[in-house]
Design an enzyme around this catalytic site. Structure first.
Site, PDB file in Angstrom:
ATOM      1  CG  HIS A 175      43.582  36.204  46.501  1.00  0.00           C
ATOM      2  ND1 HIS A 175      42.735  35.780  45.497  1.00  0.00           N
ATOM      3  CD2 HIS A 175      43.670  37.554  46.357  1.00  0.00           C
ATOM      4  CE1 HIS A 175      42.345  36.820  44.787  1.00  0.00           C
ATOM      5  NE2 HIS A 175      42.899  37.914  45.294  1.00  0.00           N
ATOM      6  CD  GLU A 176      45.087  40.031  48.769  1.00  0.00           C
ATOM      7  OE1 GLU A 176      45.783  40.853  48.117  1.00  0.00           O
ATOM      8  OE2 GLU A 176      43.897  39.802  48.504  1.00  0.00           O
ATOM      9  CG  HIS A 211      47.310  40.143  44.203  1.00  0.00           C
ATOM     10  ND1 HIS A 211      46.962  40.139  42.873  1.00  0.00           N
ATOM     11  CD2 HIS A 211      46.146  40.012  44.899  1.00  0.00           C
ATOM     12  CE1 HIS A 211      45.652  40.000  42.770  1.00  0.00           C
ATOM     13  NE2 HIS A 211      45.133  39.912  43.979  1.00  0.00           N
ATOM     14  CG  ASP A 233      42.073  40.344  42.198  1.00  0.00           C
ATOM     15  OD1 ASP A 233      42.548  39.404  42.863  1.00  0.00           O
ATOM     16  OD2 ASP A 233      41.991  41.510  42.615  1.00  0.00           O
TER      17      ASP A 233
END
Length: 937
Positions: free
Chosen positions: A155-156, A159, A166
């Site tokens: 998930h990170e 980014h 998000d």
């Protein structure tokens, strides 16, 4: 007022953040040279290292499957603090440093708030700065709150590497969905099911109450949360809640929820995360390869002492140039570096070069002022000969190899002003050396290949013009502190100014020393012709200090003993010669290692640019990891010919600034008029309105799991520690300056070229209803992005958010003939009465706008604001049965609620039906011109 010492032990970062330049490479589908850095304020625990390995290994497999067998983690370096016990497995870092860290393992910004997050303040699709993981998260103590660490890391990574956002929104967790006529949880995909409820805890036990409708927003009340079902069918999306067991992919064009009011839609023009990833450079240079996945290879690296060799150009062009001897400026800046910047315990040597190179200072370890002075005595005094950059670098390599086994991890600090067509001959050797080459280019003629040399070795590229009053060369050397320097021992620059004296021989000013700095406070004054008279007064008005004068180097300096008195110091310099150039530089170290000082870092959005693409200036002002708000931040951008452009940077969430009040101050830069190198310097001042803000939930983070719905019942997690996110701590006055990497303009606009720059997109449009009127507010854009004033606004409304987004030009237009635009960055206010909304059963009025400049260039369509028309029925939801608190009553399986056709009293259906299609306009008095002060050097 004072700086906050609360939680200070948790907030001391090891290095200045915000200027990360990742060394990650993508090779045959695998990411290499990933750096995971453990900060020294993390207690030694070897389990952390093993857990990092386990996390990355699991994340690699998950990433590979989530990207359709395209990406995985191949090579990872774990950077271990110098204060951890040494081990034979630990090797010396090569080009790895905290400055280049992709993932930081560091204590949380608030106790108990272990949110994994990514520092990202640039546009959609642009890379982030770093990922922050806490020790407890890495050790697996937060799995119940965030899910498996490997999935969170993916998930990170999305980014950080691909610049996606998000798909939830903690500020707007619910929205009215036009497609389903329901109030829905903000999520992607919309196929994720669950229940809504308000957790209420007392005495260690919690119950979940029914969510009720807020009469103002017509959405659920504050505190209402979405609890996903533990068992799901949906596979997307990782950027919503990767902790759900079934989630294995990113939302794509087929299942993307375009209605959800999340940052992904807002920042990425309603593209799905997979569409953004598919447009990335990484995606375009790879193809799926089912056989390419291999377990990651880990390197354990422990910080060691620094090895530095100064490689200084003394060729003939370093003599008199434009009335100033370049060699004098080199001596001033290099002496400043040796006195103040290079760290105790470092190894340092010196090489001079012209047509040939000579070792003038053998490598010695800096342990005393005598060692520093020994090297200062070796600075060049005579300029002559040609320029052979490779000779200088190769001689430095030979000197380093005499003392150490190789050059890996060593640093070359190259200063040159001349052209050299032989630089390419040593590029391969430099690459193979595994040394870091920092480059300072003096003047407009320095060879351009040295920029590539710095880039490929992970070095810093600095530029200083021949405009001595800019103080650029001293600033450039000051930016060469180690990337692994403990922040409490780093010389922070408080002031850097210069002035060319003509009829007035005085240069007067002030320097603010705040309570977080004050140790080793150093004043440096330079001149061009003759030593000035120097006076320095402390905050009590006492004349202090006897400056040490070095007439040979044309500089004088003074160190305040002990810790400097907090307050405003006054200096006065009186020139003793006509046509004089004076500069002053002030640095200081942290006064208390347990209290993080204010820091400023700055960068451009890219290192090379070409007309007509705009550039963006960023400056990050922090105390520890907390943002500093309300500072006055000014950028000075200087061209190779010495032209200086001044910009006031803003943290207002408009124009170039991505997020409001995050401590990142930004501005577009389009006023470049010539090709070549540019330097960047930022000055930040804090006054009575300056504060630090407590960030309860940073942007770009893994979503905290409030709980799950299991067999129809909500099983909640313990609530996180409450934090007042609006809590602000007033700060004392402070001053800081920072220097960013140089950048290059490869193609400048031709003379009399047509306008190429439209107004910036409005991103903070907001709407409020009051009876039959709607009040809009937004930040004014400029004629050229965020500079100047637009000609007019176009405002349109619709009952369908999708129609307004997709067919803006066909939506109902509001009459804005009496709306006169204000200067860029002013707050605009406009009131109007909406006409009939054509769509049947419209539940909200949606509003968007564009701006048009004098050249008829049009901005992008703004964000969409909305006001409610109808009241949604309350969700029967998980209300508590008094006979059985664990048994919710009513239908608990809805993710949203049906919206009734009851017309709001405050809007009035009768009024809406009676209003004609052409809107009646009411313009509030709204002009509030932006004040953009311009500050010289």
């Amino acid at each position: 007022m004072g700086f906050s010492r609360t939680l200070a032990f948790l907030l001391v970062p090891y290095l200045l953040l915000g200027a990360n330049a990742s060394l990650v490479q993508l090779n045959d589908n695998g990411y290499e040279d990933i750096i995971i850095a453990i900060q020294p304020n993390v207690p030694e625990d070897l389990t952390i290292i093993e857990q990092i390995k386990d996390m990355v290994t699991k994340a690699s497999t998950y990433l590979f499957e989530a990207t359709e067998k395209r990406f995985f983690f191949r090579k990872v370096s774990i950077l271990i603090p110098e204060n951890w016990t040494d081990n034979n497995q630990y090797k010396r870092p090569r080009r790895e440093s905290y400055q280049h860290a992709d993932i930081l393992v560091a204590p949380p910004t608030h106790p108990g708030r272990d949110d994994p997050y990514t520092r990202h303040f640039m546009d959609c699709g642009e890379k982030g700065e770093f990922i922050h993981l806490t020790p407890d998260f890495v050790l697996g103590k937060k799995t119940a709150e965030y899910g498996p660490s490997g999935k969170v890391l993916v998930h990170e990574w999305a980014h950080l590497r691909w610049g996606v956002f998000d798909e939830y929104n903690e500020d707007t967790p619910f929205y009215a969905a036009a497609s389903s006529k329901r109030v829905e949880a903000t999520r992607c995909s919309a196929g994720i099911t669950g229940q809504n409820g308000v957790p209420q805890c007392s005495g260690g036990s919690c119950v979940t109450k029914r969510c009720r409708v807020d009469p103002q927003t017509k959405l659920y009340e504050k505190g209402c949360q979405f609890f996903p079902n533990k068992v799901q069918k949906s596979k997307g999306s990782i950027m919503f809640m990767q902790s759900i067991d079934s989630i294995a992919e990113f939302c794509n064009a087929k299942n993307h929820n375009r209605e959800a009011p999340n940052l992904q839609n807002e920042k990425c023009d309603f593209q799905s995360t997979w569409e953004v990833i598919s447009n990335s450079e990484d995606f375009n240079v790879t193809t799926p390869n089912a056989t390419s996945l291999h377990p990651p290879v880990f390197s354990l690296l422990r910080i060691r002492e620094r090895i530095v060799c100064l490689v200084l150009d003394k060729s003939g062009s370093m003599g008199l140039y434009d009335g100033i001897v370049r060699l004098d400026r080199l001596n001033q800046a290099a002496k400043y570096f040796l006195l103040q910047i290079i760290e105790d315990g470092s190894w340092a040597g010196m090489v001079h070069f012209d047509s040939y190179a000579t070792v003038v200072g053998d490598l010695i370890q800096i342990t005393s002022s005598n060692d520093r002075n020994q090297l200062i005595g070796k600075l060049p005094t005579v300029a002559s000969g040609g320029t052979s950059i490779c000779s200088g670098i190769q001689t430095a390599f030979q000197e380093i190899r005499k003392k150490f086994q190789g050059t890996s991890g060593s640093e070359i600090m190259l200063l040159t002003d001349g052209e050299d067509n032989t630089v390419s001959s040593c590029m391969d050797e430099v690459k193979q050396s595994e040394a870091i080459v920092h480059v300072i280019a003096l003047g407009p003629s320095a060879n351009e290949l040295i920029i590539e040399m710095a880039s490929m070795t992970g070095g810093i590229h600095q530029f200083a013009s021949d405009n001595a009053q800019s103080n650029g060369l001293i600033d450039a050397f000051g930016a060469l502190a180690s990337g692994n320097t403990d922040l409490s021992k780093k010389a922070l620059q408080l002031e850097s100014k210069g002035l060319s004296l003509t009829s007035d021989l005085w240069m007067n000013g002030t320097v603010v020393i705040d309570s977080t700095v004050g140790k080793e406070t150093f004043f440096l004054v330079t001149w061009n012709r003759a030593a000035p008279q120097i006076s320095l007064w402390d905050p009590k008005g006492t004349l202090v200090g006897t400056f040490t004068e070095d007439t040979k180097s044309k500089m004088a300096y003074f160190t305040i003993p002990g810790t400097a008195t907090v307050g405003t110091w006054i200096y006065s310099l009186k020139g003793t010669a006509n046509q004089e150039v004076l500069t002053i530089t002030v640095t200081s170290q942290a006064s208390d290692p347990s209290v993080p000082p204010i820091t400023v870092t700055t960068k451009m959005n890219k290192g090379t640019n070409s007309f007509p693409s705009p550039m963006i200036v960023y400056a990050e002002v922090q105390q520890g990891f907390l943002p500093v708000l309300g500072a006055t931040v000014t950028a000075f951008i200087e061209s190779a010919k010495g032209h200086v452009e001044t910009l006031e940077l803003l943290d207002n969430g408009a124009g170039a600034d991505s997020l409001k009040n995050d401590g990142v101050y930004s501005r577009y830069f389009t006023a470049y008029t010539e090709r070549g190198r540019y330097s960047l310097k930022v000055r930040a001042h804090g006054g009575k309105n300056t504060v630090t803000r407590s960030l309860g939930h940073p942007s770009n983070k893994a979503l905290y799991i409030p709980g799950w719905v299991v067999d129809g019942k909500i099983e909640g997690n313990p609530p996180r520690p409450e934090i007042n996110e609006d809590n602000q701590t007033p700060l004392e006055n402070f001053s800081r300056t920072a220097t960013g990497d140089a950048f290059v303009i490869s193609n400048a606009p031709p003379p009399n070229s047509p306008d190429q720059y439209p107004p910036n997109q409005i991103t903070d449009l907001d709407a409020k209803s009051n009876e039959d009127q709607i009040t809009l507010t937004w930040t004014a854009p400029g004629d050229d992005f965020d500079v100047g004033k637009v000609e007019r606004y176009v405002i349109r409304i619709s009952g369908s958010i999708l129609d307004l987004r997709d067919n803006f030009d066909k939506a109902l237009q509001v009459n804005t003939t009496e709306l006169l635009p204000s200067e860029a960055n002013s707050k605009e206010t406009f009131v109007f009465k909406p006409g009939n909304v054509a769509e049947e059963n419209a539940t909200y009025i949606y509003i968007a706008m564009q701006s048009v400049d004098k050249s008829n260039l049009t901005s992008k369509v703004s964000n969409v604001a909305q006001v409610p028309l109808f009241v949604p029925q309350a969700d029967p939801g998980p209300d508590t049965n008094p006979d059985n608190p664990q048994n919710p009553s009513g239908d608990n399986h809805n993710t949203g609620v049906n919206i009734s056709t009851v017309v709001l009293a405050v809007v009035g259906s009768v009024a809406l039906v009676s209003i004609i299609l052409s809107s009646t306009i009411c313009v509030l008095k709204k002009k509030k011109n932006a004040n953009r002060p311009r500050t010289g050097f």
